[in-house]
Design a protein around this motif. Sequence first.
Motif, PDB file in Angstrom:
ATOM      1  N   ASN A   7       0.844  -1.191   0.000  1.00 22.72           N
ATOM      2  CA  ASN A   7       0.000   0.000   0.000  1.00 22.72           C
ATOM      3  C   ASN A   7       0.878   1.239   0.000  1.00 22.72           C
ATOM      4  OD1 ASN A   7      -1.435  -2.132   1.952  1.00 22.72           O
ATOM      5  ND2 ASN A   7      -3.006  -0.991   0.925  1.00 22.72           N
ATOM      6  N   ARG A   8       0.531   2.195  -0.824  1.00 21.87           N
ATOM      7  CA  ARG A   8       1.217   3.479  -0.776  1.00 21.87           C
ATOM      8  C   ARG A   8       0.980   4.096   0.593  1.00 21.87           C
ATOM      9  NH1 ARG A   8       5.174   5.170  -3.846  1.00 21.87           N
ATOM     10  NH2 ARG A   8       4.074   4.061  -5.519  1.00 21.87           N
ATOM     11  N   CYS A   9       2.019   4.671   1.182  1.00 26.35           N
ATOM     12  CA  CYS A   9       1.937   5.153   2.561  1.00 26.35           C
ATOM     13  C   CYS A   9       2.969   6.257   2.770  1.00 26.35           C
ATOM     14  CB  CYS A   9       2.200   3.966   3.495  1.00 26.35           C
ATOM     15  SG  CYS A   9       2.071   4.318   5.250  1.00 26.35           S
ATOM     16  N   PHE A  10       2.542   7.445   3.078  1.00 26.68           N
ATOM     17  CA  PHE A  10       3.442   8.574   3.323  1.00 26.68           C
ATOM     18  C   PHE A  10       4.507   8.698   2.227  1.00 26.68           C
ATOM     19  CE2 PHE A  10       1.638   7.889   7.532  1.00 26.68           C
ATOM     20  CZ  PHE A  10       1.355   9.187   7.917  1.00 26.68           C
ATOM     21  N   GLY A  11       4.086   8.574   0.989  1.00 23.52           N
ATOM     22  CA  GLY A  11       4.999   8.744  -0.131  1.00 23.52           C
ATOM     23  C   GLY A  11       5.850   7.524  -0.422  1.00 23.52           C
ATOM     24  N   VAL A  61       0.083  -1.069  11.959  1.00 25.58           N
ATOM     25  CA  VAL A  61      -1.129  -0.268  11.781  1.00 25.58           C
ATOM     26  C   VAL A  61      -1.432   0.642  12.974  1.00 25.58           C
ATOM     27  CG1 VAL A  61      -2.171  -1.952  10.221  1.00 25.58           C
ATOM     28  CG2 VAL A  61      -2.725  -2.052  12.635  1.00 25.58           C
ATOM     29  N   LYS A  62      -0.803   0.426  14.125  1.00 27.40           N
ATOM     30  CA  LYS A  62      -1.209   1.169  15.319  1.00 27.40           C
ATOM     31  C   LYS A  62      -0.147   2.079  15.930  1.00 27.40           C
ATOM     32  CE  LYS A  62      -3.771  -1.425  18.269  1.00 27.40           C
ATOM     33  NZ  LYS A  62      -4.152  -2.638  19.032  1.00 27.40           N
ATOM     34  N   TRP A  68       6.854   9.351  10.763  1.00 26.25           N
ATOM     35  CA  TRP A  68       8.168   9.888  11.151  1.00 26.25           C
ATOM     36  C   TRP A  68       9.279   9.237  10.351  1.00 26.25           C
ATOM     37  CZ3 TRP A  68       5.836  13.544  13.344  1.00 26.25           C
ATOM     38  CH2 TRP A  68       4.712  13.314  14.163  1.00 26.25           C
ATOM     39  N   PHE A 257      -1.281   3.470  22.435  1.00 27.43           N
ATOM     40  CA  PHE A 257      -1.417   4.926  22.541  1.00 27.43           C
ATOM     41  C   PHE A 257      -0.151   5.511  23.180  1.00 27.43           C
ATOM     42  CE2 PHE A 257      -5.976   3.599  22.614  1.00 27.43           C
ATOM     43  CZ  PHE A 257      -6.309   4.145  21.396  1.00 27.43           C
TER      44      PHE A 257
ATOM     45  N   GLN B  14      -7.122   9.519  25.275  1.00 31.45           N
ATOM     46  CA  GLN B  14      -7.974   8.818  24.323  1.00 31.45           C
ATOM     47  C   GLN B  14      -8.975   8.008  25.128  1.00 31.45           C
ATOM     48  OE1 GLN B  14      -8.235   8.827  20.770  1.00 31.45           O
ATOM     49  NE2 GLN B  14     -10.131   7.944  21.531  1.00 31.45           N
ATOM     50  N   MET B  60      -9.682   5.354  15.273  1.00 34.91           N
ATOM     51  CA  MET B  60      -9.071   5.732  16.554  1.00 34.91           C
ATOM     52  C   MET B  60      -7.696   5.087  16.730  1.00 34.91           C
ATOM     53  SD  MET B  60     -10.956   5.000  20.183  1.00 34.91           S
ATOM     54  CE  MET B  60     -10.008   3.619  20.839  1.00 34.91           C
ATOM     55  N   VAL B  61      -7.519   3.868  16.203  1.00 30.61           N
ATOM     56  CA  VAL B  61      -6.225   3.200  16.365  1.00 30.61           C
ATOM     57  C   VAL B  61      -5.384   3.194  15.089  1.00 30.61           C
ATOM     58  CG1 VAL B  61      -7.062   1.720  18.237  1.00 30.61           C
ATOM     59  CG2 VAL B  61      -7.104   0.861  15.902  1.00 30.61           C
ATOM     60  N   LYS B  62      -5.967   3.485  13.927  1.00 33.55           N
ATOM     61  CA  LYS B  62      -5.218   3.311  12.676  1.00 33.55           C
ATOM     62  C   LYS B  62      -4.985   4.579  11.862  1.00 33.55           C
ATOM     63  CE  LYS B  62      -6.494  -0.548  10.344  1.00 33.55           C
ATOM     64  NZ  LYS B  62      -7.420  -1.579   9.810  1.00 33.55           N
ATOM     65  N   ALA B  67      -1.833  12.466  16.890  1.00 29.05           N
ATOM     66  CA  ALA B  67      -0.560  13.199  16.878  1.00 29.05           C
ATOM     67  C   ALA B  67      -0.784  14.644  16.442  1.00 29.05           C
ATOM     68  CB  ALA B  67       0.430  12.516  15.935  1.00 29.05           C
ATOM     69  N   TRP B  68      -1.543  14.804  15.370  1.00 31.25           N
ATOM     70  CA  TRP B  68      -1.740  16.145  14.799  1.00 31.25           C
ATOM     71  C   TRP B  68      -2.773  16.939  15.596  1.00 31.25           C
ATOM     72  CZ3 TRP B  68       2.410  15.457  12.335  1.00 31.25           C
ATOM     73  CH2 TRP B  68       2.660  14.265  11.655  1.00 31.25           C
ATOM     74  N   GLY B 251      -0.927   6.878  -6.703  1.00 30.40           N
ATOM     75  CA  GLY B 251      -0.413   5.656  -6.073  1.00 30.40           C
ATOM     76  C   GLY B 251      -1.163   5.193  -4.837  1.00 30.40           C
ATOM     77  N   TYR B 252      -2.010   6.029  -4.271  1.00 29.15           N
ATOM     78  CA  TYR B 252      -2.687   5.653  -3.016  1.00 29.15           C
ATOM     79  C   TYR B 252      -3.967   4.882  -3.288  1.00 29.15           C
ATOM     80  CZ  TYR B 252       0.615   8.420  -0.420  1.00 29.15           C
ATOM     81  OH  TYR B 252       1.773   8.893   0.128  1.00 29.15           O
ATOM     82  N   ASP B 253      -4.286   3.954  -2.345  1.00 30.51           N
ATOM     83  CA  ASP B 253      -5.492   3.141  -2.468  1.00 30.51           C
ATOM     84  C   ASP B 253      -6.533   3.583  -1.433  1.00 30.51           C
ATOM     85  OD1 ASP B 253      -4.690   2.016  -0.035  1.00 30.51           O
ATOM     86  OD2 ASP B 253      -3.703   0.321  -1.016  1.00 30.51           O
ATOM     87  N   SER B 255      -7.070   2.333   1.654  1.00 34.45           N
ATOM     88  CA  SER B 255      -6.785   1.851   3.003  1.00 34.45           C
ATOM     89  C   SER B 255      -6.531   2.965   4.007  1.00 34.45           C
ATOM     90  CB  SER B 255      -5.548   0.947   2.950  1.00 34.45           C
ATOM     91  OG  SER B 255      -4.399   1.739   2.664  1.00 34.45           O
ATOM     92  N   PHE B 257      -3.753   3.321   5.356  1.00 36.48           N
ATOM     93  CA  PHE B 257      -2.421   3.869   5.054  1.00 36.48           C
ATOM     94  C   PHE B 257      -2.569   5.160   4.242  1.00 36.48           C
ATOM     95  CE2 PHE B 257      -1.412  -0.745   5.556  1.00 36.48           C
ATOM     96  CZ  PHE B 257      -0.661  -0.617   6.709  1.00 36.48           C
ATOM     97  N   ALA B 260      -4.005   7.838   6.814  1.00 36.89           N
ATOM     98  CA  ALA B 260      -2.955   8.299   7.727  1.00 36.89           C
ATOM     99  C   ALA B 260      -1.962   9.212   7.014  1.00 36.89           C
ATOM    100  CB  ALA B 260      -2.226   7.095   8.330  1.00 36.89           C
ATOM    101  N   SER B 261      -1.688   8.893   5.739  1.00 38.37           N
ATOM    102  CA  SER B 261      -0.686   9.669   5.000  1.00 38.37           C
ATOM    103  C   SER B 261      -1.082  11.134   4.847  1.00 38.37           C
ATOM    104  CB  SER B 261      -0.460   9.055   3.612  1.00 38.37           C
ATOM    105  OG  SER B 261       0.092   7.753   3.726  1.00 38.37           O
TER     106      SER B 261
END
Lengths: 276, 276
Positions: A7-11, A61-62, A68, A257, B14, B60-62, B67-68, B251-253, B255, B257, B260-261
């Motif tokens: 899966n594409r993820c953060f570039g 995933v968690k 980072w 967490f 949380q 909530m977990v994925k 963070a942001w 490139g992203y699907d 999911s 991921f 989150a990205s």
Amino acid sequence: MKTVSENRCFGGTQGVYSHQSEATGCDMTFGLFLPEEAEAGPVPLLWYLSGLTCTHENAMVKAGAQAWAAQQGIALVFPDTSPRGEGVADDGAYDLGQGAGFYVNATETPWAPHFQMWDYITGDLPRVLFNNFALDEERQAITGHSMGGHGALTIAMALPDRFRSASAFAPIANPTVSDWGRKQLGAYLGADEMTWRRHDATIQMHERGFDGPILIDQGADDQFLDKLMPEALAAAMMARRQPGQFRMQKGYDHSYFFVASFMEDHVSFHAEALYS
Amino acid sequence: MKTVSENRCFGGTQGVYSHQSEATGCDMTFGLFLPEEAEAGPVPLLWYLSGLTCTHENAMVKAGAQAWAAQQGIALVFPDTSPRGEGVADDGAYDLGQGAGFYVNATETPWAPHFQMWDYITGDLPRVLFNNFALDEERQAITGHSMGGHGALTIAMALPDRFRSASAFAPIANPTVSDWGRKQLGAYLGADEMTWRRHDATIQMHERGFDGPILIDQGADDQFLDKLMPEALAAAMMARRQPGQFRMQKGYDHSYFFVASFMEDHVSFHAEALYS
């Protein structure tokens, strides 16, 4: 090696792969995050060893680590915590058998044939990684959570030339005297407690220490403090004058967490060592 | 209201809570992240509506949003996606019944008595939140993923004074003409397609638009593009001259991921509206 998913993820790419391991004698699955920079050439690698009950997937995933790692151009590998499958021994308890390999090479029945997680993490899996992906073997670091923190610290100290830095989230710090340790080390390694000592981070810190910086985070409200024994490891680090820090984090428990909350610090800490 | 769990997370808390909902006639569970700033007084609130098959827990977990949100001093609420329980109607398919409330008030048998997710999200749950937590009712924003993106956009447009900004990750953009929509709107609302129109973001964008900025992210390799129909919503936004942006991410699907990205961008986008 088989690709389970990508899966594409953060570039970059969050992949899941499986392969036959000689050490464990079964198929093993791992997660690997490659940052965008891996398209241009080998990148540094941060190992993340997981805790009791986890597979390769939980931290992937968690823990929020990819954000980072992408920022720092670092790859992340998420190994499984034990051999698995129908032919692999198991136990009804959550803290023994599948999902609870404890990062040792078992010598005892019924665990010995498959529970060779030390060799898997230090031998088989590195071979697969460096043969198949754009990863720089000269720039490795290691971290982990709980049982995985125990694994990260004991492996880092045993292989002093391999990892530039080591860290842990709420590690099982002194397993030879803990309920999280005596049961498992006895089952996997037998009654001779001398064989347990290389798998105790506090003992190893007293005896040899680590030739690089160490960062430990521990939640002050962790529900497993009596099993983790941070005081023993902290005392050993200070007695040895081990470069590093041991942080007690007010209000945090043992959950992801907690791990996610301090992941940015750990990735930055390793990045400093990996890029110096 | 009952506290299911509370974990320290990025300096805040949380939590998971449950309460009896009048709208749905059953116990409902939600996640709520409160940043540290909530100890001093009410903070802004960002709603996150989840997609098909999700409970309050998945994002909530994925999604890595805490963070942001902690960085911006914003609270996050993660509602469930449907009523649940033994007395609640269900369907064998993943995309109808429990886990698939579609953010509408059902009028049809067997769904009508419990599947009142529109009223739950816009009435019952806000009452619980603003009565029990340090949240600023005047500073709300809304986002969501897939079915939740559909819910976020249609609710934001229907309640123009409530949300300062709206965003979505891969929303079901045009459900009245999609396989993800016709089946559910027919089942919940009946055969009269006029009643479906307020639950179609593309139609609502054409008819009324949103009185604030909008941000949409869509993965170019999303496996459900034929059901999501981003082209219809993008065209409607541009035709209306709706302030905002629609981004197609190479490139992203579909999911987490992907979610989150781009979560940092979405939280920053909402923070700008919430603090202006």
